[in-house]
Design a protein around this motif. Structure first.
Motif, PDB file in Angstrom:
ATOM      1  N   GLU A   1      46.795  47.750  34.226  1.00  0.00           N
ATOM      2  CA  GLU A   1      45.415  47.714  34.709  1.00  0.00           C
ATOM      3  C   GLU A   1      44.837  46.299  34.559  1.00  0.00           C
ATOM      4  OE1 GLU A   1      41.074  49.677  33.673  1.00  0.00           O
ATOM      5  OE2 GLU A   1      42.894  50.766  33.102  1.00  0.00           O
ATOM      6  N   ALA A   2      45.063  45.674  33.419  1.00  0.00           N
ATOM      7  CA  ALA A   2      44.563  44.309  33.190  1.00  0.00           C
ATOM      8  C   ALA A   2      45.214  43.337  34.167  1.00  0.00           C
ATOM      9  CB  ALA A   2      44.825  43.885  31.750  1.00  0.00           C
ATOM     10  N   LEU A   3      46.493  43.529  34.427  1.00  0.00           N
ATOM     11  CA  LEU A   3      47.205  42.666  35.371  1.00  0.00           C
ATOM     12  C   LEU A   3      46.646  42.845  36.781  1.00  0.00           C
ATOM     13  CD1 LEU A   3      49.491  40.618  35.608  1.00  0.00           C
ATOM     14  CD2 LEU A   3      51.065  42.523  35.989  1.00  0.00           C
ATOM     15  N   GLY A   4      46.346  44.087  37.144  1.00  0.00           N
ATOM     16  CA  GLY A   4      45.743  44.366  38.447  1.00  0.00           C
ATOM     17  C   GLY A   4      44.379  43.702  38.577  1.00  0.00           C
ATOM     18  N   GLU A   5      43.570  43.801  37.516  1.00  0.00           N
ATOM     19  CA  GLU A   5      42.250  43.160  37.522  1.00  0.00           C
ATOM     20  C   GLU A   5      42.394  41.637  37.629  1.00  0.00           C
ATOM     21  OE1 GLU A   5      40.095  44.465  34.073  1.00  0.00           O
ATOM     22  OE2 GLU A   5      40.081  46.557  34.736  1.00  0.00           O
ATOM     23  N   ALA A   6      43.334  41.057  36.885  1.00  0.00           N
ATOM     24  CA  ALA A   6      43.550  39.610  36.938  1.00  0.00           C
ATOM     25  C   ALA A   6      44.010  39.199  38.331  1.00  0.00           C
ATOM     26  CB  ALA A   6      44.575  39.187  35.886  1.00  0.00           C
ATOM     27  N   SER A   7      44.859  39.994  38.922  1.00  0.00           N
ATOM     28  CA  SER A   7      45.338  39.710  40.273  1.00  0.00           C
ATOM     29  C   SER A   7      44.181  39.738  41.258  1.00  0.00           C
ATOM     30  CB  SER A   7      46.410  40.729  40.675  1.00  0.00           C
ATOM     31  OG  SER A   7      46.799  40.545  42.004  1.00  0.00           O
ATOM     32  N   HIS A   8      43.310  40.724  41.113  1.00  0.00           N
ATOM     33  CA  HIS A   8      42.141  40.842  41.990  1.00  0.00           C
ATOM     34  C   HIS A   8      41.221  39.621  41.823  1.00  0.00           C
ATOM     35  CE1 HIS A   8      39.240  42.879  44.481  1.00  0.00           C
ATOM     36  NE2 HIS A   8      38.295  42.755  43.535  1.00  0.00           N
ATOM     37  N   ARG A   9      41.004  39.181  40.582  1.00  0.00           N
ATOM     38  CA  ARG A   9      40.175  37.997  40.335  1.00  0.00           C
ATOM     39  C   ARG A   9      40.788  36.747  40.970  1.00  0.00           C
ATOM     40  NH1 ARG A   9      38.580  38.346  33.980  1.00  0.00           N
ATOM     41  NH2 ARG A   9      36.765  39.688  34.206  1.00  0.00           N
ATOM     42  N   ILE A  10      42.110  36.618  40.810  1.00  0.00           N
ATOM     43  CA  ILE A  10      42.793  35.451  41.386  1.00  0.00           C
ATOM     44  C   ILE A  10      42.639  35.448  42.904  1.00  0.00           C
ATOM     45  CG2 ILE A  10      45.068  34.396  41.768  1.00  0.00           C
ATOM     46  CD1 ILE A  10      45.751  35.291  38.878  1.00  0.00           C
ATOM     47  N   GLU A  11      42.775  36.632  43.504  1.00  0.00           N
ATOM     48  CA  GLU A  11      42.603  36.728  44.957  1.00  0.00           C
ATOM     49  C   GLU A  11      41.174  36.331  45.352  1.00  0.00           C
ATOM     50  OE1 GLU A  11      43.675  40.706  46.054  1.00  0.00           O
ATOM     51  OE2 GLU A  11      45.802  40.365  45.636  1.00  0.00           O
ATOM     52  N   ASN A  12      40.171  36.799  44.606  1.00  0.00           N
ATOM     53  CA  ASN A  12      38.777  36.445  44.886  1.00  0.00           C
ATOM     54  C   ASN A  12      38.555  34.938  44.740  1.00  0.00           C
ATOM     55  OD1 ASN A  12      38.127  39.088  45.440  1.00  0.00           O
ATOM     56  ND2 ASN A  12      37.254  39.501  43.416  1.00  0.00           N
ATOM     57  N   LEU A  13      39.132  34.350  43.692  1.00  0.00           N
ATOM     58  CA  LEU A  13      38.995  32.904  43.502  1.00  0.00           C
ATOM     59  C   LEU A  13      39.682  32.133  44.630  1.00  0.00           C
ATOM     60  CD1 LEU A  13      39.590  32.520  39.652  1.00  0.00           C
ATOM     61  CD2 LEU A  13      37.483  32.011  40.896  1.00  0.00           C
ATOM     62  N   ALA A  14      40.842  32.603  45.033  1.00  0.00           N
ATOM     63  CA  ALA A  14      41.567  31.943  46.120  1.00  0.00           C
ATOM     64  C   ALA A  14      40.753  32.015  47.405  1.00  0.00           C
ATOM     65  CB  ALA A  14      42.944  32.573  46.308  1.00  0.00           C
ATOM     66  N   GLU A  15      40.114  33.144  47.656  1.00  0.00           N
ATOM     67  CA  GLU A  15      39.267  33.298  48.836  1.00  0.00           C
ATOM     68  C   GLU A  15      38.071  32.351  48.772  1.00  0.00           C
ATOM     69  OE1 GLU A  15      37.632  37.137  50.255  1.00  0.00           O
ATOM     70  OE2 GLU A  15      39.640  37.921  49.804  1.00  0.00           O
ATOM     71  N   ALA A  16      37.450  32.315  47.596  1.00  0.00           N
ATOM     72  CA  ALA A  16      36.287  31.428  47.414  1.00  0.00           C
ATOM     73  C   ALA A  16      36.684  29.969  47.600  1.00  0.00           C
ATOM     74  CB  ALA A  16      35.674  31.639  46.033  1.00  0.00           C
ATOM     75  N   LEU A  17      37.811  29.577  47.091  1.00  0.00           N
ATOM     76  CA  LEU A  17      38.288  28.202  47.251  1.00  0.00           C
ATOM     77  C   LEU A  17      38.594  27.908  48.711  1.00  0.00           C
ATOM     78  CD1 LEU A  17      40.666  27.698  44.190  1.00  0.00           C
ATOM     79  CD2 LEU A  17      38.505  26.522  44.641  1.00  0.00           C
ATOM     80  N   ALA A  18      39.165  28.867  49.384  1.00  0.00           N
ATOM     81  CA  ALA A  18      39.499  28.682  50.807  1.00  0.00           C
ATOM     82  C   ALA A  18      38.226  28.507  51.627  1.00  0.00           C
ATOM     83  CB  ALA A  18      40.332  29.837  51.326  1.00  0.00           C
ATOM     84  N   GLN A  19      37.209  29.297  51.297  1.00  0.00           N
ATOM     85  CA  GLN A  19      35.934  29.184  52.027  1.00  0.00           C
ATOM     86  C   GLN A  19      35.223  27.869  51.698  1.00  0.00           C
ATOM     87  OE1 GLN A  19      33.644  32.703  51.344  1.00  0.00           O
ATOM     88  NE2 GLN A  19      34.973  33.988  52.588  1.00  0.00           N
ATOM     89  N   THR A  20      35.320  27.427  50.445  1.00  0.00           N
ATOM     90  CA  THR A  20      34.708  26.175  50.053  1.00  0.00           C
ATOM     91  C   THR A  20      35.391  25.000  50.744  1.00  0.00           C
ATOM     92  OG1 THR A  20      34.199  27.094  47.869  1.00  0.00           O
ATOM     93  CG2 THR A  20      34.105  24.718  48.065  1.00  0.00           C
ATOM     94  N   ALA A  21      36.693  25.100  50.878  1.00  0.00           N
ATOM     95  CA  ALA A  21      37.455  24.029  51.550  1.00  0.00           C
ATOM     96  C   ALA A  21      37.122  23.981  53.031  1.00  0.00           C
ATOM     97  CB  ALA A  21      38.940  24.270  51.328  1.00  0.00           C
ATOM     98  N   LYS A  22      36.827  25.094  53.645  1.00  0.00           N
ATOM     99  CA  LYS A  22      36.481  25.169  55.066  1.00  0.00           C
ATOM    100  C   LYS A  22      35.079  24.628  55.286  1.00  0.00           C
ATOM    101  CE  LYS A  22      39.238  29.102  56.507  1.00  0.00           C
ATOM    102  NZ  LYS A  22      39.202  30.432  57.046  1.00  0.00           N
ATOM    103  N   GLY A  23      34.230  24.892  54.344  1.00  0.00           N
ATOM    104  CA  GLY A  23      32.827  24.647  54.534  1.00  0.00           C
ATOM    105  C   GLY A  23      32.333  23.361  54.022  1.00  0.00           C
TER     106      GLY A  23
END
Length: 135
Positions: free
Chosen positions: A113-135
């Motif tokens: 469960e903790a690994l799943g949550e960490a994976s979800h956070r990493i995905e959210n951070l990766a998305e945020a970084l991708a949007q920041t790089a675009k914008g």
């Protein structure tokens, strides 16, 4: 005789063994193939009688046999107590093992469960970084 005994075995003649106990010979019936075991048991009884005779002298055949029987009964009782204690320890060990297995499974589920949550956070951070790089 057991209720499911084979009728042919019921009619089968018993083996006969001559054993010497306390200086006397006894003819004893036993199942086929058990002769050597019965002879070994008789040697144990005879040896115990000799041991008691050596410790107490000539106290009479009947007393020697009774003392030998009581000695064997005491040894059997002690063996049963030991078996009971060991069976209890085995059962306790099985309970401890089951509890440890449950705890391991609980920890594995919490880790997943903790690994799943960490994976979800990493995905959210990766998305945020991708949007920041675009914008």
């Amino acid at each position: 005789m057991s209720p499911d005994a084979n009728p042919e075995e019921i009619l089968k003649p018993m083996a006969q063994v001559a054993v010497s106990i306390g200086g006397r010979v006894y003819r004893v019936a036993c199942n086929e193939g058990e002769e050597a075991h019965l002879e070994a048991l008789a040697r144990q009884v005879d040896g115990k009688i000799d041991e008691i005779r050596g410790a107490f002298g000539e106290i009479g055949d009947q007393r020697l046999v009774v003392m030998a029987a009581l000695t064997f009964a005491d040894e059997l009782s002690e063996a049963r107590r030991t078996i009971d204690a060991l069976e209890k320890r085995v059962a306790e060990s099985a309970d401890i093992e089951a509890a440890a297995r449950q705890e391991t499974e609980r920890q594995a589920a919490a880790f997943a469960e903790a690994l799943g949550e960490a994976s979800h956070r990493i995905e959210n951070l990766a998305e945020a970084l991708a949007q920041t790089a675009k914008g």
